[in-house]
Write a protein that holds these residues in place. Structure first.
Motif, PDB file in Angstrom:
ATOM      1  N   LEU A 144      -0.576   3.238  -8.384  1.00  0.00           N
ATOM      2  CA  LEU A 144      -0.509   4.612  -8.885  1.00  0.00           C
ATOM      3  C   LEU A 144      -1.815   5.353  -8.637  1.00  0.00           C
ATOM      4  O   LEU A 144      -1.815   6.543  -8.282  1.00  0.00           O
ATOM      5  CB  LEU A 144      -0.168   4.608 -10.378  1.00  0.00           C
ATOM      6  CG  LEU A 144       1.246   4.140 -10.744  1.00  0.00           C
ATOM      7  CD1 LEU A 144       1.415   4.071 -12.261  1.00  0.00           C
ATOM      8  CD2 LEU A 144       2.288   5.089 -10.153  1.00  0.00           C
ATOM      9  N   MET A 145      -2.943   4.657  -8.840  1.00  0.00           N
ATOM     10  CA  MET A 145      -4.229   5.285  -8.562  1.00  0.00           C
ATOM     11  C   MET A 145      -4.372   5.614  -7.081  1.00  0.00           C
ATOM     12  O   MET A 145      -4.900   6.672  -6.706  1.00  0.00           O
ATOM     13  CB  MET A 145      -5.363   4.358  -9.007  1.00  0.00           C
ATOM     14  CG  MET A 145      -5.499   4.234 -10.514  1.00  0.00           C
ATOM     15  SD  MET A 145      -5.889   5.812 -11.300  1.00  0.00           S
ATOM     16  CE  MET A 145      -7.500   6.145 -10.620  1.00  0.00           C
ATOM     17  N   MET A 146      -3.875   4.719  -6.219  1.00  0.00           N
ATOM     18  CA  MET A 146      -3.926   4.994  -4.786  1.00  0.00           C
ATOM     19  C   MET A 146      -3.101   6.229  -4.435  1.00  0.00           C
ATOM     20  O   MET A 146      -3.543   7.094  -3.662  1.00  0.00           O
ATOM     21  CB  MET A 146      -3.380   3.794  -4.005  1.00  0.00           C
ATOM     22  CG  MET A 146      -4.368   2.676  -3.776  1.00  0.00           C
ATOM     23  SD  MET A 146      -3.609   1.388  -2.760  1.00  0.00           S
ATOM     24  CE  MET A 146      -3.124   2.352  -1.323  1.00  0.00           C
ATOM     25  N   ILE A 147      -1.899   6.288  -4.989  1.00  0.00           N
ATOM     26  CA  ILE A 147      -1.039   7.450  -4.710  1.00  0.00           C
ATOM     27  C   ILE A 147      -1.701   8.725  -5.209  1.00  0.00           C
ATOM     28  O   ILE A 147      -1.752   9.751  -4.492  1.00  0.00           O
ATOM     29  CB  ILE A 147       0.343   7.253  -5.361  1.00  0.00           C
ATOM     30  CG1 ILE A 147       1.073   6.076  -4.698  1.00  0.00           C
ATOM     31  CG2 ILE A 147       1.175   8.518  -5.246  1.00  0.00           C
ATOM     32  CD1 ILE A 147       2.366   5.695  -5.366  1.00  0.00           C
ATOM     33  N   PHE A 148      -2.225   8.668  -6.427  1.00  0.00           N
ATOM     34  CA  PHE A 148      -2.870   9.864  -6.997  1.00  0.00           C
ATOM     35  C   PHE A 148      -4.099  10.272  -6.180  1.00  0.00           C
ATOM     36  O   PHE A 148      -4.252  11.440  -5.799  1.00  0.00           O
ATOM     37  CB  PHE A 148      -3.266   9.582  -8.447  1.00  0.00           C
ATOM     38  CG  PHE A 148      -4.061  10.691  -9.081  1.00  0.00           C
ATOM     39  CD1 PHE A 148      -3.443  11.857  -9.493  1.00  0.00           C
ATOM     40  CD2 PHE A 148      -5.435  10.560  -9.255  1.00  0.00           C
ATOM     41  CE1 PHE A 148      -4.172  12.889 -10.067  1.00  0.00           C
ATOM     42  CE2 PHE A 148      -6.174  11.577  -9.829  1.00  0.00           C
ATOM     43  CZ  PHE A 148      -5.537  12.746 -10.236  1.00  0.00           C
ATOM     44  N   ILE A 149      -4.963   9.288  -5.907  1.00  0.00           N
ATOM     45  CA  ILE A 149      -6.174   9.602  -5.143  1.00  0.00           C
ATOM     46  C   ILE A 149      -5.818  10.047  -3.729  1.00  0.00           C
ATOM     47  O   ILE A 149      -6.438  10.968  -3.179  1.00  0.00           O
ATOM     48  CB  ILE A 149      -7.108   8.381  -5.112  1.00  0.00           C
ATOM     49  CG1 ILE A 149      -7.641   8.087  -6.518  1.00  0.00           C
ATOM     50  CG2 ILE A 149      -8.276   8.602  -4.153  1.00  0.00           C
ATOM     51  CD1 ILE A 149      -8.454   6.815  -6.615  1.00  0.00           C
ATOM     52  N   LEU A 192      -9.097   5.681   4.328  1.00  0.00           N
ATOM     53  CA  LEU A 192      -8.525   5.744   2.979  1.00  0.00           C
ATOM     54  C   LEU A 192      -7.377   4.752   2.825  1.00  0.00           C
ATOM     55  O   LEU A 192      -7.260   4.069   1.800  1.00  0.00           O
ATOM     56  CB  LEU A 192      -8.035   7.162   2.684  1.00  0.00           C
ATOM     57  CG  LEU A 192      -9.110   8.226   2.469  1.00  0.00           C
ATOM     58  CD1 LEU A 192      -8.475   9.611   2.317  1.00  0.00           C
ATOM     59  CD2 LEU A 192      -9.952   7.913   1.231  1.00  0.00           C
ATOM     60  N   PHE A 193      -6.544   4.657   3.858  1.00  0.00           N
ATOM     61  CA  PHE A 193      -5.417   3.736   3.795  1.00  0.00           C
ATOM     62  C   PHE A 193      -5.910   2.282   3.742  1.00  0.00           C
ATOM     63  O   PHE A 193      -5.405   1.466   2.962  1.00  0.00           O
ATOM     64  CB  PHE A 193      -4.514   3.942   5.011  1.00  0.00           C
ATOM     65  CG  PHE A 193      -3.294   3.070   5.010  1.00  0.00           C
ATOM     66  CD1 PHE A 193      -2.235   3.320   4.135  1.00  0.00           C
ATOM     67  CD2 PHE A 193      -3.190   1.986   5.870  1.00  0.00           C
ATOM     68  CE1 PHE A 193      -1.108   2.511   4.129  1.00  0.00           C
ATOM     69  CE2 PHE A 193      -2.074   1.177   5.867  1.00  0.00           C
ATOM     70  CZ  PHE A 193      -1.031   1.438   4.994  1.00  0.00           C
ATOM     71  N   GLY A 194      -6.927   1.969   4.582  1.00  0.00           N
ATOM     72  CA  GLY A 194      -7.488   0.619   4.564  1.00  0.00           C
ATOM     73  C   GLY A 194      -8.130   0.282   3.232  1.00  0.00           C
ATOM     74  O   GLY A 194      -7.987  -0.837   2.718  1.00  0.00           O
ATOM     75  N   ALA A 195      -8.850   1.279   2.661  1.00  0.00           N
ATOM     76  CA  ALA A 195      -9.470   1.052   1.349  1.00  0.00           C
ATOM     77  C   ALA A 195      -8.404   0.828   0.287  1.00  0.00           C
ATOM     78  O   ALA A 195      -8.572  -0.004  -0.623  1.00  0.00           O
ATOM     79  CB  ALA A 195     -10.341   2.243   0.973  1.00  0.00           C
ATOM     80  N   GLY A 196      -7.289   1.542   0.413  1.00  0.00           N
ATOM     81  CA  GLY A 196      -6.198   1.351  -0.551  1.00  0.00           C
ATOM     82  C   GLY A 196      -5.589  -0.031  -0.455  1.00  0.00           C
ATOM     83  O   GLY A 196      -5.323  -0.687  -1.479  1.00  0.00           O
ATOM     84  N   LEU A 197      -5.353  -0.491   0.794  1.00  0.00           N
ATOM     85  CA  LEU A 197      -4.816  -1.847   0.973  1.00  0.00           C
ATOM     86  C   LEU A 197      -5.782  -2.896   0.444  1.00  0.00           C
ATOM     87  O   LEU A 197      -5.371  -3.879  -0.193  1.00  0.00           O
ATOM     88  CB  LEU A 197      -4.535  -2.102   2.456  1.00  0.00           C
ATOM     89  CG  LEU A 197      -3.352  -1.337   3.063  1.00  0.00           C
ATOM     90  CD1 LEU A 197      -3.195  -1.686   4.537  1.00  0.00           C
ATOM     91  CD2 LEU A 197      -2.056  -1.639   2.318  1.00  0.00           C
ATOM     92  N   PHE A 198      -7.069  -2.679   0.696  1.00  0.00           N
ATOM     93  CA  PHE A 198      -8.070  -3.620   0.170  1.00  0.00           C
ATOM     94  C   PHE A 198      -8.056  -3.628  -1.352  1.00  0.00           C
ATOM     95  O   PHE A 198      -8.150  -4.688  -1.984  1.00  0.00           O
ATOM     96  CB  PHE A 198      -9.454  -3.227   0.681  1.00  0.00           C
ATOM     97  CG  PHE A 198     -10.564  -4.076   0.118  1.00  0.00           C
ATOM     98  CD1 PHE A 198     -10.785  -5.354   0.594  1.00  0.00           C
ATOM     99  CD2 PHE A 198     -11.370  -3.591  -0.901  1.00  0.00           C
ATOM    100  CE1 PHE A 198     -11.804  -6.140   0.066  1.00  0.00           C
ATOM    101  CE2 PHE A 198     -12.389  -4.372  -1.435  1.00  0.00           C
ATOM    102  CZ  PHE A 198     -12.597  -5.649  -0.941  1.00  0.00           C
ATOM    103  N   ALA A 199      -7.935  -2.434  -1.947  1.00  0.00           N
ATOM    104  CA  ALA A 199      -7.889  -2.348  -3.410  1.00  0.00           C
ATOM    105  C   ALA A 199      -6.658  -3.039  -3.966  1.00  0.00           C
ATOM    106  O   ALA A 199      -6.717  -3.717  -5.003  1.00  0.00           O
ATOM    107  CB  ALA A 199      -7.917  -0.886  -3.848  1.00  0.00           C
TER     108      ALA A 199
END
Length: 462
Positions: free
Chosen positions: A19-24, A170-177
């Motif tokens: 959810l944080m990834m989607i929001f950010i 951003l997408f890579g950082a999201g996958l890492f997160a």
């Protein structure tokens, strides 16, 4: 649907990060695109201003001469940056036109820009635009510059690479997160669930009757350690109660066996005519039945405590006067054992249950007499304050060992087992005292030192 704790923690971590990834992602994309759009519009304005200045500087006003080679160099350079220029003189004769210079390149460039913008935003509405600027020398116009570009703004290839690179980052950082959240969630869930599983296994052992089972706390979480300590305390309390109940069963069997055996044997001898039913033997049988009656009475009190049905009837009374009454009725027992009993105090009016409070004092005095040797002394003191009254029973008896202090108010617990058996008690006197005091909303305190005596203090609200 029930889920294991570790699965819930993993799912919670995953959903929170997702959810944080989607929001950010949504907010950052929106604000980035908005700022980049503003930046591109400003860049177009800045480039147009530079082109106007460059063209103005290559015009020789005195000779009215245009340096066409310089104009061509500026025009080609502008084309590489996405701008198509057309330079005209004061009579509106075209001196240089990018579309004329290389029409194919200009068309491909505009097509590529449209493709770039559609790739970034499928709903983007753009088209070729031109703006005309007057070329001035002082207040006099010596020509015009027309600047064309894909508008209202455009991204060149470098801009597209930058935007796509940032989105990929951003997408890579999201996958890492997301991956990190799963790893952390698994680690935390294991750290939380493992001690809870151990505590649950220990609780199941207790449920199966293994009251001696204890669980250690392999966790640094305060609440889990407190839960483990609570379960261990419960196990210890149940273990003690189980031991007390077993001891009670054994004691009751002993207490019943002695008078019943005596009655049976004496009655058989009388029936067979070996013994005469004289007053002395009948009195002995009466004493045995009295012992049975007292034991049944104690068992009745135990049943009442087990049901926790202790009802009090409040009335105004003087606790000091009530203490005097109780002392007068029990004084003969003290006289027989040669133990002094005195009452001190003052008027202490309060609302309470007279019968129940008499029971409190009788139990405390019987207890004090039981453990105070010949020649000792017991004192009853009653004091009143603005909010409560205090009943203090102190003795010079043998005292209570420190190891027994935490358990003296538990049902069936007896400090001196051998003497308790001889006295016929079952270890509920102090339990009854505590129950009555609690029912009155009071407090019960005890201080004791071995071989020096004990002090029981009952504080009751007025």
């Amino acid at each position: 649907m029930k889920m294991r704790l570790k699965n819930k923690i993993n799912l919670a971590f995953f959903l929170i990060v997702l959810l944080m990834m989607i929001f950010i992602g949504i907010t950052s994309t929106y604000f980035f695109e908005k700022r980049f759009e503003d930046y591109t519009v400003e860049k177009i304005k800045h480039e147009s201003y530079l082109l106007v200045n460059q063209i103005t500087q290559i015009y020789h006003e005195e000779d009215r001469y245009w340096n066409l080679i310089s104009i061509e160099n500026i025009g080609v350079s502008a084309m590489e940056r996405g701008f198509l220029i057309k330079v005209s003189d004061s009579k509106d004769h075209v001196l240089w036109n990018a579309m004329t210079y290389n029409k194919g390149y200009c068309s491909d460039m505009l097509t590529q820009m449209e493709y770039n913008m559609k790739q970034q935003n499928a709903n983007f509405q753009g088209s070729y635009e031109e703006k005309r600027y007057a070329l001035l020398s002082g207040d006099k116009s010596f020509g015009s510059l027309t600047i064309g570009y894909y508008g209202p703004y455009f991204f060149n290839d470098n801009d597209v690479k930058y935007v796509n690179g940032l989105k990929q980052l951003l997408f890579g950082a999201g996958l890492f997160a997301l991956g990190l959240s799963l790893v952390l969630g698994f680690y935390i869930s294991v750290k939380l669930s493992r001690p809870l599983i151990a505590i649950n296994e220990n609780a199941q052992k207790i449920m199966q009757g293994n009251y001696g089972s204890r669980a250690t706390c392999p966790s640094t979480t305060l609440e889990i350690c407190e839960l483990s300590e609570t379960i261990n305390a419960l196990s210890e309390a149940l273990d003690i109660q189980e031991e007390l109940r077993k001891r009670l069963t054994s004691d009751i069997a002993h207490e019943l066996r002695t008078p019943i055996t005596t009655l049976q044997s004496h009655l058989e001898l009388m029936i067979e005519g070996i013994w005469q039913a004289d007053p002395e033997r009948l009195e002995g049988l009466l004493n045995e039945t009295s012992r049975l009656s007292n034991l049944v009475c104690d068992l009745s009190k135990i049943a009442q405590l087990e049901r926790e049905q202790l009802i009090i009837s409040l009335e105004e009374l003087d606790l000091h006067a009530l203490a005097i009454q109780v002392v007068e009725t029990i004084k003969s027992e003290y006289y027989k054992k040669e133990v002094d009993l005195v009452v001190e105090g003052e008027l202490a009016l309060m609302m309470g249950d007279a019968l129940k409070l008499k029971q409190v004092l009788i139990n405390l005095l019987n207890n004090a007499l039981k453990y105070t040797p010949k020649g000792g002394a017991v004192k009853v003191a009653v004091h009143a304050s603005e909010t409560d009254v205090a009943l203090v029973v102190s003795d010079t008896g043998i005292g209570i060992p420190a190891k027994d202090m935490p358990h003296i108010f538990e049902r069936f617990y007896r400090v001196d087992k051998s003497r308790a058996r001889q006295s016929g008690g079952v270890g509920i006197g102090l339990s009854i005292v505590k129950a009555i005091v609690n029912a009155h909303g009071g407090q019960l305190e005890v201080r004791s030192e071995e071989q020096k005596g004990s002090v029981f203090t009952v504080r009751l609200p007025k």
